[in-house]
Design a protein around this motif. Structure first.
Motif, PDB file in Angstrom:
ATOM      1  N   ARG A  19       1.243  -1.328   0.160  1.00  0.00           N
ATOM      2  CA  ARG A  19      -0.074   0.216  -0.136  1.00  0.00           C
ATOM      3  C   ARG A  19       0.645   1.218   0.080  1.00  0.00           C
ATOM      4  N   ILE A  20       1.706   1.229   1.262  1.00  0.00           N
ATOM      5  CA  ILE A  20       2.956   2.215   0.929  1.00  0.00           C
ATOM      6  C   ILE A  20       3.607   2.727  -0.607  1.00  0.00           C
ATOM      7  N   SER A  21       4.075   1.435  -1.216  1.00  0.00           N
ATOM      8  CA  SER A  21       4.347   1.390  -2.888  1.00  0.00           C
ATOM      9  C   SER A  21       3.998   2.038  -3.603  1.00  0.00           C
ATOM     10  N   PHE A  22       2.302   1.423  -3.463  1.00  0.00           N
ATOM     11  CA  PHE A  22       1.045   1.821  -4.288  1.00  0.00           C
ATOM     12  C   PHE A  22       0.853   3.113  -4.585  1.00  0.00           C
ATOM     13  N   ALA A  23       0.595   4.087  -3.060  1.00  0.00           N
ATOM     14  CA  ALA A  23       0.329   5.240  -2.460  1.00  0.00           C
ATOM     15  C   ALA A  23       1.198   6.566  -3.389  1.00  0.00           C
ATOM     16  N   ARG A  24       2.766   5.957  -3.042  1.00  0.00           N
ATOM     17  CA  ARG A  24       3.957   6.603  -3.756  1.00  0.00           C
ATOM     18  C   ARG A  24       3.294   7.046  -4.870  1.00  0.00           C
ATOM     19  N   ARG A  37      10.961  13.442   1.579  1.00  0.00           N
ATOM     20  CA  ARG A  37       9.276  14.456   2.005  1.00  0.00           C
ATOM     21  C   ARG A  37       9.274  13.414   3.364  1.00  0.00           C
ATOM     22  N   LEU A  38       9.735  12.858   3.845  1.00  0.00           N
ATOM     23  CA  LEU A  38       9.261  12.529   5.009  1.00  0.00           C
ATOM     24  C   LEU A  38      10.527  13.118   5.927  1.00  0.00           C
ATOM     25  N   THR A  61       1.700   8.524  10.239  1.00  0.00           N
ATOM     26  CA  THR A  61       1.516   9.565  10.037  1.00  0.00           C
ATOM     27  C   THR A  61       1.734  10.377   9.385  1.00  0.00           C
ATOM     28  N   MET A  62       2.827  10.524   9.336  1.00  0.00           N
ATOM     29  CA  MET A  62       3.209  11.331   8.564  1.00  0.00           C
ATOM     30  C   MET A  62       3.592  10.940   7.079  1.00  0.00           C
ATOM     31  N   MET A  63       3.989   9.987   6.916  1.00  0.00           N
ATOM     32  CA  MET A  63       4.198   9.099   5.677  1.00  0.00           C
ATOM     33  C   MET A  63       2.273   9.512   5.114  1.00  0.00           C
ATOM     34  N   ALA A  64       1.345   9.053   6.022  1.00  0.00           N
ATOM     35  CA  ALA A  64      -0.104   9.698   5.154  1.00  0.00           C
ATOM     36  C   ALA A  64      -0.407  10.430   5.035  1.00  0.00           C
TER      37      ALA A  64
END
Length: 125
Positions: A19-24, A37-38, A61-64
């Protein structure tokens, strides 16, 4: 409940890293750009995407925020995901948000009624 458009597969059966990869990718960021950015090393970001490590709660939370998704979507695949923002005019996303808020209100109302009935039962003793 599927929070994605009809032409997309749900991501609740994916891993956190997936999901992290997909969202990125949906944001159009490279792993290096997202890490910058993070404020983390690119190797840390890569480890998260490959499920070799998991971010701490505050980082998640910051990543989101960086990825424009909800922390719950990152963790579970349910919630505000990256595809919601791509609706034609935003109306579908607003309708879904309104529908979900109505469901949430009904759940809270039921909970309040249950608590009130427990209080009433104690007062009757």
């Amino acid at each position: 409940m599927n929070m994605f458009s009809d032409n997309a597969a749900p991501h609740n059966d994916d891993t956190l890293g997936g999901r992290i990869s997909f969202a990125r990718e949906a944001c159009g960021l490279s792993a290096e750009e997202a890490a910058e950015r993070l404020g983390v090393l690119a190797t840390s970001w890569s480890a998260w995407e490959c499920d070799r490590d998991v971010p701490r709660a505050n980082r998640l939370t910051m990543m989101a925020g960086v990825l424009g998704v909800s922390p719950s979507w990152l963790l579970t695949g349910f919630g505000h995901g990256p595809l919601e923002e791509k609706s034609e005019d935003g109306q579908a996303a607003l309708r879904e948000e309104l529908r979900q808020a109505s469901v949430d209100v009904e759940v809270l109302n039921r909970r309040l009624r249950t608590i009130a009935s427990h209080l009433d039962a104690r007062d009757d003793r």
